[in-house]
Write an enzyme that holds these catalytic residues in place. Structure first.
Site, PDB file in Angstrom:
ATOM      1  N   GLU A  88     -11.056  -7.042  43.472  1.00  0.00           N
ATOM      2  CA  GLU A  88     -10.143  -8.083  43.951  1.00  0.00           C
ATOM      3  C   GLU A  88      -9.778  -7.956  45.431  1.00  0.00           C
ATOM      4  O   GLU A  88      -9.524  -8.961  46.094  1.00  0.00           O
ATOM      5  CB  GLU A  88      -8.845  -8.044  43.127  1.00  0.00           C
ATOM      6  CG  GLU A  88      -8.993  -8.509  41.692  1.00  0.00           C
ATOM      7  CD  GLU A  88      -9.115 -10.025  41.592  1.00  0.00           C
ATOM      8  OE1 GLU A  88      -8.992 -10.706  42.626  1.00  0.00           O
ATOM      9  OE2 GLU A  88      -9.356 -10.533  40.489  1.00  0.00           O
ATOM     10  N   SER A 348      21.627  12.038 -10.182  1.00  0.00           N
ATOM     11  CA  SER A 348      21.601  13.485 -10.444  1.00  0.00           C
ATOM     12  C   SER A 348      21.176  14.320  -9.244  1.00  0.00           C
ATOM     13  O   SER A 348      20.973  15.526  -9.379  1.00  0.00           O
ATOM     14  CB  SER A 348      20.647  13.771 -11.613  1.00  0.00           C
ATOM     15  OG  SER A 348      21.104  13.164 -12.797  1.00  0.00           O
TER      16      SER A 348
END
Length: 695
Positions: A88, A348
């Site tokens: 670029e 339990s």
């Protein structure tokens, strides 16, 4: 030599030029101050929540609906940055916002070819366009972009320019920035991109919609290959490397961005300092495995049931994975409710701590006998889950079978207030019914507790009795590292030894864990909590509205999820601790009389049966038994007794008959005629004998 007139004109011209230049630069400077680039108004980035290793755990779309993840250069592979600059803006590191050579080349190509062959935009100019989109492609817009690029270069370093570009560059749809694109198209952060993947992400921002690989894979492939060839021409890639990269296919689907730990992530963002990405103690791989377990289990359980899990490191208290519901967005399961933090009855699951306190106080041993039979504790009459009773059992059997009456007997001796005080000491505060003191119902789930708190208690069982407060990184106030004692080390090992002998649920692979299950009253909650030598995993199953679910139970519904969760968490199993030096597990015959049986001999009685010593009622003492008169000489003699406590052991002439019998009848086949002595011994060690003569 030039005349003085000419020199004077040159001096005047030079001065005028310098003045004009100075005025122009001053005007630019004033313009720069009056109309700075809108750098501070950069578009909002996505909120992020990170795991313990800094990996992205969950991302949130921005208010305008974009996935735009803030990007730093150290989060991106250097090869990608080099490829981007080479493709670029190859003079990016040298120019001051505008590449004059590139613009000149682009202009000449336009004149020669009557079309745009290559652009002259630098990365700085592209960033200017991203932060201030142009209304048209006019010459004036281009000039403005050039000026903005120069302004940007005056304010930001090259590194900052790159980071902003990598955050804002378009990648198709609502994806912006290289991190969002890399995660959506390749399922990974841009730190680990391949050459092929880097080339595709370099090509996309130029025409993001036309080159989207999920919609136009052929166009994306061609664009990627052009980047690869450009890198070969620039000397950045070898022919062989580019050819190898060109063989890779482009992705044709778009992945969802990470969306793990929904409940924890929401809370973390609410409690976090604005502008910072909160970091949790959760491990991403563990969280992903547990969420898959919860999702699969809920699918099997039914449309209205949910699943919650918490996995913690007992040595630190760090939560490595937590699932608040099977599906955050499932309204049928009320998935938005974090069930790890909701008070429910634990069934339990608190029984191990009851027995642990009794071990600690020297009240019991594993082989101590305890009675499982109907009992009345001042009006409280606990019953077993299956409504049946086992008679005399060992403490080990009572805990492994999760028998209710023995647990209440032990809690009655230990004291409910002492149990609650020990929970408080460990940093857990169960919720009791309003205005009620701790009672015996605590042992069977008569108290409110969260899954997180239950897991915190069990981290003590996994860590030699020492409990660290749980933390996941969402806390407003830092959690202390101090450890509290839930049980002393010898008692803690006894509990681990018993729970480690529990049979895995059907179909589950053995894992070497100790675990306990629980089912709350009315089949509203199913629990399973297990641990190895380091990690603790807790599972809750039920409906968020606390409705009853017939057939729901800890062993059937929650325990298989527990074992699956340990496997799919990906954590290596840590062996349970070895038996500590000096800690004994005596056999029943080696127990002292004070530990042979739990509780006083005159305690609560079996319904309808006297607690008196056993007495043989048939045959009576001194009886003459004529077996020859029987129609079947092979028939044995029936023996009957009254009183005593089951189970019973019969002896004939000092020789034990086979096995123990819980009924008050037995049979005996005499060896022959003559006197014989019959003896019965009950569970309390009391004996009765008769002498009979067999004819």
């Amino acid at each position: 030599m030039p005349s003085r007139k000419i020199l004077r004109k040159l001096a005047i011209g030079t001065a005028a030029g310098a003045t004009l230049l100075a005025l122009f630069l001053a005007a630019l400077w004033q313009l720069d101050r009056a109309y700075p680039p809108p750098l501070d108004a950069q578009a909002a980035t996505s909120a992020e929540v990170l795991d313990r290793d800094g990996q992205l755990l969950r991302a949130f779309a921005t208010p305008d609906g974009y996935w735009r993840l803030d990007t730093r250069l150290d989060q991106v592979d250097k090869g990608f940055v080099d490829m981007l600059v080479a493709y670029e803006d190859k003079r990016f590191w040298d120019h001051h916002g505008v590449d004059v050579l590139a613009i000149g080349r682009a202009a000449l190509q336009l004149v020669a070819n009557h079309r745009i062959v290559s652009g002259g935009s630098t990365l700085s100019m592209q960033l200017a366009r991203l932060i201030e989109p142009r209304d048209s492609r006019s010459f004036a817009s281009k000039i403005k972009q050039v000026l903005r690029a120069i302004q940007i270069e005056r304010r930001l370093s090259k590194r900052e320019i790159l980071e902003r570009y990598l955050t804002l560059a378009p990648y198709g749809g609502n994806l912006e920035g290289v991190r969002a694109a890399s995660l959506a198209y390749f399922g990974k952060e841009p730190k680990r991109l391949t050459v092929s993947e880097e080339a595709m992400l370099v090509a996309l921002p130029q025409l993001p919609e036309k080159r989207r690989p999920d919609r136009n894979p052929k166009t994306a492939l061609a664009a990627r290959d052009r980047v690869l060839q450009r890198m070969v021409s620039a000397g950045n890639l070898s022919e062989r490397e580019a050819a190898r990269a060109a063989l890779d296919p482009v992705p044709q689907t778009r992945r969802a961005l990470p969306a793990l730990a929904a409940h924890a992530a929401d809370l973390a963002l609410r409690n976090a300092t604005p502008g910072t990405a909160p970091q949790l103690t959760i491990r991403k791989s563990v969280q992903r495995g547990l969420e898959a377990v919860a999702r699969d289990a809920a699918r099997k359980l039914g449309p209205k049931l949910s699943v919650a899990l918490v996995l913690a490191d007992s040595r630190t208290g760090d939560i490595l994975g937590e699932v608040g519901s099977a599906d955050y967005f499932d309204s049928r399961r009320s998935g938005w409710i974090d069930m790890t933090r909701v008070l429910r009855s634990p069934g339990s699951t608190l029984k191990p701590f009851i027995y642990g306190l009794a071990f600690e106080q020297g009240m019991i041993a594993q082989e101590t006998m305890i009675e499982d039979s109907p009992a009345d504790f001042g009006g409280y009459r606990p019953r077993n889950f299956d409504m049946g009773y086992q008679g005399d059992v060992t403490i080990r059997q009572a805990l492994q079978l999760s028998l209710n009456v023995p647990a209440v007997r032990v809690l009655d001796a230990v004291g409910p207030a002492r149990l609650i005080a020990r929970f408080h000491q460990a940093g857990v505060n169960p919720t009791l019914p309003l205005n009620e003191a701790p009672g015996l119902a605590i042992g069977l789930g008569g108290v409110g507790i969260t899954l997180r708190d239950l897991v915190q208690l069990y981290t003590g069982l996994a860590n030699g009795g020492k409990v660290h407060a749980l933390r996941d990184g969402t806390e407003r106030i830092p959690v202390t590292d101090a450890a509290a004692t839930i049980l002393d080390a010898p008692a803690n090992w006894q509990i681990a030894d018993i729970l480690g002998g529990m049979r895995p649920p059907q179909g589950a692979a053995p894992r070497g864990i100790a675990y306990k299950t629980g089912t709350s009253y009315g089949y509203r909650d199913a629990w399973s909590v297990g641990y190895d030598g380091r990690y603790v995993l807790g599972v809750w199953v039920g409906r968020a509205d606390a409705s009853a679910v017939p057939g729901l139970s800890g062993y059937v519904s929650a325990a298989p999820i527990l074992f699956d969760g340990f496997v799919r968490s990906g954590l290596a199993a840590v062996p349970l601790p070895a038996q500590p030096a000096g800690v004994l597990r005596p056999r029943s015959e080696d127990l002292p009389v004070t530990l042979a049986r739990f509780g006083p001999v005159g305690g609560p009685s079996v319904a309808g049966v006297s607690e008196s010593a056993p007495r043989i009622v048939f045959p009576p003492d001194g009886a003459r038994v004529d077996l020859a008169a029987s129609t079947d000489q092979q028939s044995p003699l029936v023996l009957k007794l009254q009183g005593g406590r089951a189970p019973f052991r019969w002896l004939a002439n000092g020789k034990p008959l086979v096995g123990l019998d819980r009924t008050r009848t037995a049979t005996w086949q005499p060896d022959g005629a003559g006197y014989s002595t019959l003896t019965v011994i009950d569970a309390a060690g009391r004996a009765a004998s008769v002498k009979v003569f067999v004819e």
